[in-house]
Write an enzyme that holds these catalytic residues in place. Structure first.
Site, PDB file in Angstrom:
ATOM      1  CG  ASP A  24      42.097  30.352  36.437  1.00 60.17           C
ATOM      2  OD1 ASP A  24      42.218  30.543  35.165  1.00 60.17           O
ATOM      3  OD2 ASP A  24      42.651  31.052  37.069  1.00 60.17           O
TER       4      ASP A  24
ATOM      5  CD  GLU B 190      45.229  29.835  31.638  1.00 61.89           C
ATOM      6  OE1 GLU B 190      45.187  30.875  31.307  1.00 61.89           O
ATOM      7  OE2 GLU B 190      45.007  29.781  32.937  1.00 61.89           O
TER       8      GLU B 190
HETATM    9  C1  GLC Z   1      45.007  32.372  34.986  1.00 57.40           C
HETATM   10  C2  GLC Z   1      43.453  34.337  33.933  1.00 57.40           C
HETATM   11  C3  GLC Z   1      44.150  35.624  34.495  1.00 57.40           C
HETATM   12  C4  GLC Z   1      44.508  35.481  35.961  1.00 57.40           C
HETATM   13  C5  GLC Z   1      45.201  34.116  36.561  1.00 57.40           C
HETATM   14  C6  GLC Z   1      44.737  34.161  37.860  1.00 57.40           C
HETATM   15  O1  GLC Z   1      45.642  32.221  33.450  1.00 57.40           O
HETATM   16  O2  GLC Z   1      43.475  33.868  32.715  1.00 57.40           O
HETATM   17  O3  GLC Z   1      43.468  35.922  34.187  1.00 57.40           O
HETATM   18  O4  GLC Z   1      44.988  36.450  36.764  1.00 57.40           O
HETATM   19  O5  GLC Z   1      45.007  32.993  35.669  1.00 57.40           O
HETATM   20  O6  GLC Z   1      43.655  33.325  38.068  1.00 57.40           O
END
Ligand code: GLC
Length: 689
Positions: free
Chosen positions: A324, A366
């Site tokens: 993440d 991500e």
């Molecule tokens: C990523 C997740 C998102 C979250 C962020 C903070 O972007 O996909 O949903 O709010 O991280 O953890």
């Protein structure tokens, strides 16, 4: 030293070969020391010793998996050390932490079950296992889709019937109920939240998935912890060891300086990037919500602790680990603190460690950032294809929304030269929707290239999807509107953004039909372009926005919840193809089945875009040495006419083509004749003798 041509050779005496029966790979290390002096070949003797010691102290057996791990460690150790030094070499405690890192890697291997080690071996194929056309994923909230981990087992037949074989379980580790950010504020990385079940349930589910030949994807929230995590609690009590796990500041001096260059992520619900901690009279860095404390990776103890967590997940049997928000993991004053080179160094190091100890687990970064930046998460230079195995094709996802709103594919095409740079051996997650908002983050020059004004163009898209633009059937909402920059992103489910919610409300059969075509087109376009298609739960049955989040104070401040539905299974009958759910399910099921039949759509860097002879049509060719598949998609609400020359120009020499979607054969016309694609229609065409 003797010189032969322009090469230098060290004169050496050949060592006596060791008896084969006592051969263990780490003894390979001895060959060099016996033969060459350290100085001559700059042999890294201390590292040699360190690797040897960590392997010996692990008392590995001479099993195949042990030997293979040792070989991987020997192969990777020098790079691991070099990357580690780049980040921490200046610290007096660097060596100590590097030793801990090596230990963590070897321990992870030791703790890996024999079954997972066998799976690891089966995934070491000539081509990466995850580029296959046979994979199709779905992201889902365990509670909102099925109730609990145990109940999810009862939904596996449904998923199987749909054709989904990789499950991304949205965060399931413990997270405070009203301060959870959908589970991305983790208070215990190793305890499954009671809302979903227990760790045992998760292990049971993993076993079942494995038996069914299905894969599991989980998140590691690398950038931050919940302020209720044990480390944060200890820091709050003043424990210096844990205070160093976060970024604390005694006053606003540095926070103010940081904020001059750090963009706000949630400007409406969590403005700024620092939060006051009254117990300490200090500020802590919180880039996302104020209850998500950023981890301080300039402290190597944080890296080692999180690496250990990564291995905990790997040894639960995770096949794809979604990292993440990796763009944020390194902070530096005077920068945006996003996409910094050190973040890439960290990811490469993590990749090497994972590849050594738990090689069957692929990494997904991500990084939802500008196209050129996303690309770097696959690794660059010597580390090309040696960083993240997957990244989200967030650029293309947003471009599909651009094309469906405008009916014009020019911006989409203007961006593709960037996306085609993805290295072989890595893959995209392709998608139309996920749990997050849609950011229109592609570059201005791409919009310019299509002949539009970037500011006006983005304003149109925001108006169109939030339903403000007159005549727009879309029903979404703006998310994270920044009053200072006017930036905003978009929330809304696939179906609602494609106009289904409005059409149902108006009971307008023609509009319902149009929105169903749009939904199918949006899915089809990314299903065949290379990468692992990731459905978002509910989209396979056409779920419209769910507004119940507004009644929950832990969610009402965040409109992303409108597209995270609670599935009401009682009111859904997928067998009834007269219903919306039945229709969308059947169409999605067919798309998945089609993808699985077409090996040519595996992600082998074998995609070429067709010349845009018609601005409403986005077409690409997938090719293998003896095969070509022409995939054409009409993003407009009217018939689109495409010259047959468009195919001939790309090597098609047949007089007939078969459309894999309808199963029909079409006679190929002359260059002055046209293939007619209906409104939001698409075809997958292949020449037939
Ligand atoms: C990523 C997740 C998102 C979250 C962020 C903070 O972007 O996909 O949903 O709010 O991280 O953890």
């Amino acid at each position: 030293m003797q010189q032969h041509g322009n090469k230098l050779y060290a004169t050496a005496t050949k060592p006596e070969p060791e008896p084969v029966s006592t051969w263990v790979p780490w003894k390979l290390l001895n060959i060099s020391t016996k033969t060459y002096s350290d100085k001559e070949i700059m042999y890294n003797h201390p590292l040699h010793q360190q690797v040897k010691e960590v392997l010996q102290s692990a008392a590995l057996k001479n099993a195949k998996a042990d030997n293979e791990m040792a070989v991987r460690l020997i192969a990777n150790a020098a790079d691991m050390q070099q990357l580690f030094q780049q980040l921490y070499g200046h610290r007096a405690d660097a060596e100590k932490h590097f030793a801990e890192l090596l230990q963590t890697v070897v321990t992870a291997h030791k703790q890996r079950s024999a079954a997972l080690q066998t799976l690891d071996a089966s995934k070491q194929t000539a081509e990466p296992w995850f580029i296959s056309n046979e994979l199709v994923g779905m992201s889902l909230y365990v509670d909102r889709f099925a109730g609990s981990l145990q109940q999810l087992e009862h939904k596996l037949d449904y998923l199987d019937r749909l054709g989904v074989n990789l499950l991304h379980l949205m965060p399931i580790f413990e997270s405070p109920a009203n301060e959870s950010d959908g589970g991305y504020a983790v208070s215990d990385f190793r305890k499954v939240d009671a809302r979903f079940g227990t760790l045992k349930d998760l292990q049971q589910l993993q076993q079942t998935l494995q038996q069914r030949g299905m894969y599991m994807m989980l998140d590691i929230v690398l950038n931050h912890t919940s302020h209720r995590h044990e480390w944060a609690e200890k820091a709050r009590q003043g424990d210096p060891f844990y205070k160093d796990f976060f970024y604390f500041f005694p006053d606003r001096t540095l926070p103010d300086q940081y904020e001059q260059t750090m963009p706000e992520i949630f400007p409406e619900s969590a403005p700024g990037s620092f939060t006051w901690v009254p117990e300490l009279n200090e500020w802590v860095m919180t880039v996302f919500h104020n209850y998500q404390w950023d981890l301080n990776y300039s402290n190597p103890a944080v890296l080692v602790a999180m690496l250990d967590t990564i291995f905990f997940y790997a040894n639960l049997g995770v096949d794809v680990l979604r990292i993440d928000a990796p763009a944020f993991i390194w902070k530096q004053l005077g920068t945006t603190s996003q996409n910094l080179p050190q973040a890439h160094v960290l990811l490469r190091l993590i990749k090497l460690c994972v590849q050594t100890a738990t090689p069957g687990m692929a990494l997904l970064g991500e990084a939802i950032v500008a196209p050129a930046e996303i690309m770097k998460y696959f690794g660059t230079d010597r580390f090309t294809a040696r960083e993240c195995d997957f990244a989200y094709n967030a650029t293309h996802m947003a471009l599909q929304w651009d094309a469906i709103a405008t009916g014009d594919t020019r911006v989409m095409l203007a961006a593709q030269h960037e996306l085609l740079r993805k290295p072989y051996g890595t893959s995209w997650i392709t998608y139309t929707r996920c749990h997050d908002d849609i950011g229109l983050g592609y570059d201005d020059y791409m919009i310019h290239a299509a002949g539009f004004n970037p500011w006006e163009h983005r304003r149109f898209l925001k108006d169109y999807f939030s339903g403000v633009y007159e005549g727009s059937p879309a029903k979404g909402a703006l998310f994270a509107v920044n009053p200072k920059t006017q930036d905003a992103r978009i929330s809304g489910s696939l179906a609602s953004l494609c106009g289904l919610e409005t059409a149902l409300r108006n009971n307008d059969a023609a509009a319902i039909d149009m929105s169903l075509r749009k939904i199918e087109l949006m899915q089809a376009h990314h299903f065949f372009m290379g990468g692992l298609p990731m459905l978002f739960y509910g989209d396979e049955i056409g779920c419209i926005n769910d507004y119940t989040y507004l009644n929950d104070s832990g969610k009402s401040y965040d409109n992303r919840w409108m597209h995270r539905p609670m599935i009401q299974w009682d009111s859904i009958n997928i067998d009834d193809t007269a219903t919306v759910a039945g229709k969308v399910f059947a169409a999605t099921q067919q798309l998945i089945a089609l993808r699985k039949q077409l090996e040519i759509v595996s992600d082998r860097s074998n995609l070429e875009w067709m010349t845009p002879h018609n601005i409403h049509v986005a077409g690409y060719v997938r090719h293998l040495p003896n095969r070509r598949l022409y995939c054409v998609f009409n993003f407009s609400d009217k018939d689109a006419w495409l010259t047959w020359y468009a195919f001939r120009e790309k090597g098609m020499h047949f007089s007939r083509m078969k459309d894999h979607v309808s199963g029909q054969q079409l006679p190929v016309g002359s260059d002055r004749e046209y293939l007619v694609l209906p409104a939001y229609g698409y075809m997958l065409l292949e020449g037939v003798e």
